[in-house]
Design an enzyme around this catalytic site. Structure first.
Site, PDB file in Angstrom:
ATOM      1  CG  ASP A 212       2.000 -23.328  16.258  1.00  0.00           C
ATOM      2  OD1 ASP A 212       1.565 -22.793  15.230  1.00  0.00           O
ATOM      3  OD2 ASP A 212       1.273 -23.639  17.218  1.00  0.00           O
ATOM      4  CG  ASP A 213       2.591 -19.419  13.531  1.00  0.00           C
ATOM      5  OD1 ASP A 213       1.873 -20.267  13.000  1.00  0.00           O
ATOM      6  OD2 ASP A 213       2.139 -18.415  14.112  1.00  0.00           O
TER       7      ASP A 213
ATOM      8  CB  CYS B 123      -2.074 -23.532  12.897  1.00  0.00           C
ATOM      9  SG  CYS B 123      -3.265 -22.558  13.816  1.00  0.00           S
TER      10      CYS B 123
ATOM     11  CG  ASP C 205       1.344 -24.972  11.852  1.00  0.00           C
ATOM     12  OD1 ASP C 205       2.268 -24.160  11.716  1.00  0.00           O
ATOM     13  OD2 ASP C 205       0.536 -24.917  12.799  1.00  0.00           O
ATOM     14  CG  ASN C 206       1.011 -21.421   9.608  1.00  0.00           C
ATOM     15  OD1 ASN C 206       0.217 -22.060  10.301  1.00  0.00           O
ATOM     16  ND2 ASN C 206       1.615 -20.339  10.060  1.00  0.00           N
TER      17      ASN C 206
END
Length: 589
Positions: free
Chosen positions: A46-47, A82, A329-330
């Protein structure tokens, strides 16, 4: 509803301990059972930006995956946020086709996903349809909450432990919906360790069965910390330094955000609200450095889990028929272009994320510097490996797994050298120095092209903003995006770069080509997303940027209408993003 707005990045998880660091590299007990379809293991953090995906920061991940597989240098998120990115993974669709563009209503989130009727039409559903057992643990989608997790269940999984809001980003108070049941809150337990424990239990179940399996492992690290008690009582976003277990407190004590050319520059740069940012003061920079250290520490549990999962897979003897994927995701930015911590922009920090694949027949320790892929291509690769198909037209292409030229199953797309990142809502900043969480006029399309021209590798980033501004960066010469080659023209007008006399001819010719690719991709579906040159040249004369740069096509590209926005407005408003590609504009000799 703003309490449910959480920035996401699917995450890897860890259950504490060494995670098999330096162990378990053998073949294990030998293959447990023959299987015609491969197992698929997905770690999605995540991130996580590519800057935190290094051997020094994640040694187990590099020893167990990168050293035994392929590391893809050019992998991009479809939206630097996300929820939309995860939906592209679940649906194998570009964001402008699935139209989940934010993390909460009215433009996104789990309720919107259900309103569109996407449940039961997702990647795990299609895998189950061809005989897979499927499992998922961790972050799934924003606005999946303690209030709707039972009435709006996830589909496609034999078993699942889904993190739910408002506890998703509370590292020490996570809540899980187990198999679509009511939320179970775990006070005082570290989120990533719980994701790890649950993942290993599901993996035991998967290994004990005769069917091939898919398991998604999605911890929250290194996402910002969000105190669930504040999210329950306030509409404001409280996003602060990621947290870590005590066993990692001693690590990275002196780490600082890399002082690259774009870190807190003396002069403002960029466009829209970015060019208005003030220079960060000393206290702000110190805070960003501490925030960075928190991100690195939060990733240690993720790194441990990679080792633990690999230990279990190898001990079970299934690696000869198992593909393991690691991605995010990003991305995430800190201090670049004077920014507070955050994402949601089209710069490399935000859209470029790790992708590592390890699997049977793949080379070991290889780096793919040629291709360019995105989240929809990752999803399409899962489907192709499993022999599954969605019940609608998808937008992806199978990633080149480098299995060898003679392998028909490895459809190599050497021409796949582009990615499009899109954004239509407010920009979001994080951390205690943020006065307002949201930034308006953050709608843009960013085209990323990695190709070859005149025998030399080229990499360009081209963006069109709703403000009428444009950005063009030569990433070979300017990897940190500090010299916008169109900067002097943004105050003249939205089309000035195409006909201004002081723009070098070669730059104008390149700009016409990049804008034409953007014109096709911004409303593409199916094959036109994979091969946009096919729409521009339906007779197949052109399939690369090098071919497109032939001077005989100058008049054709110059005559095409140029991408622009009528004005800035929240949400995907196709009527404002002009023009829409018309096949009548295709090249005719």
């Amino acid at each position: 509803m703003l309490a449910h707005l959480a920035l996401c990045l699917l995450g890897l998880v860890a259950a504490g301990g060494d995670g098999g660091h330096g162990h378990g590299h053998g073949k294990g007990k030998g293959p447990k059972k023959p299987a015609s379809k491969p197992n698929i293991v997905l770690f999605i953090t995540d991130d996580q930006d590519v800057g935190t995906h290094t051997r020094e920061i994640m040694p187990r991940t590099f020893e167990r995956l990168v050293d035994h597989g392929v590391n893809y240098e050019n992998f991009f998120t479809p939206v630097s946020l996300c929820c939309p990115s995860r939906v592209s993974l679940l649906r194998t669709q570009a964001a402008h086709n699935h139209n989940i563009t934010f993390v909460e209503l009215p433009h996104g989130g789990w309720q919107k996903f259900n309103d569109y009727g996407y449940v039961s039409h997702t990647l795990p559903d299609f895998l189950q349809a061809v005989g897979y057992n499927t499992y998922y643990v961790g972050k799934y989608m924003n606005d999946h909450t303690v209030k709707n997790c039972v009435e709006l269940p996830v589909s496609g999984f034999n078993a699942s432990d889904i993190l739910v809001d408002p506890y998703t980003y509370d590292y020490w108070r996570p809540a899980f919906s187990v198999n679509n049941g009511p939320a179970e809150i775990h006070n005082g337990s570290y989120s990533t360790d719980l994701v790890g424990e649950k993942s290993l239990r599901h993996l035991d179940t998967a290994l004990a069965a005769d069917e091939p399996f898919f398991i998604g492992i999605a911890p929250i690290g290194p996402h910002s910390y969000m105190d669930s008690s504040k999210r329950e009582s306030s509409a404001r976003l409280y996003m602060d330094t990621p947290e870590w277990p005590e066993r990692h407190a001693h690590m990275f004590m002196d780490a600082k955000v890399p002082r690259t050319e774009n870190f807190n520059p003396d002069e403002p740069m960029g466009v829209s609200w970015v060019k208005t940012l003030p220079k960060l003061n000393e206290s702000n920079v110190e805070y960003i450095d501490e925030f960075y250290r928190g991100r690195l520490r939060s990733l240690q549990s993720v790194d441990e889990l990679v080792g633990q999962v690999m230990d279990k897979l190898e001990a079970a003897g299934v690696m000869e028929n198992t593909y393991v994927f690691y991605t995010a995701d990003n991305g995430f930015a800190m201090g670049s272009h004077r920014r507070q911590p955050g994402k949601t922009l089209g710069y490399e920090d935000d859209i470029k994320v790790p992708l590592v694949i390890r699997g049977p027949g793949m080379p070991e320790g290889k780096t793919d510097t040629v291709s360019s892929y995105g989240m929809v291509d990752l999803s399409r690769t899962f489907l192709d490996l499993a022999g599954a198909k969605p019940d609608y037209e998808d937008d992806g292409t199978k990633i080149n797994l480098h299995l060898g030229e003679g392998n028909k199953a490895d459809r190599t797309y050497e021409k796949h050298r582009h990615s499009l990142s899109e954004y239509w809502l407010r920009g979001i900043e994080e951390g205690k120095f943020v006065e307002a969480s949201y930034r308006d006029n953050n709608t843009y399309r960013t085209l990323r092209v990695h190709d070859e021209v005149a025998g030399q590798p080229v990499t360009y980033s081209y963006a069109v903003w709703c403000t009428g501004e444009r950005e063009l960066y030569d990433l070979v010469e300017d990897p940190y995006q500090v010299r916008n080659l169109l900067a002097g023209l943004n105050d003249v007008g939205p089309f000035a770069a195409f006909d201004a006399g002081d723009v070098p001819e070669d730059r104008q010719r390149l700009l016409h080509r990049l804008d034409a690719l953007t014109l096709v991709l911004k409303t593409c579906k199916g094959e036109s997303c994979v091969e946009p040159y096919g729409a521009l040249f339906p007779q197949g004369r052109v399939s690369t940027l090098q071919q497109a740069m032939n001077r005989k096509y100058d008049e054709f590209f110059a005559a095409l209408p140029k991408v622009h926005f009528d004005h800035c407005m929240l949400g995907f408003q196709n009527r404002l993003e002009l023009p829409e590609w018309d096949n009548a504009w295709a090249y005719k000799k």
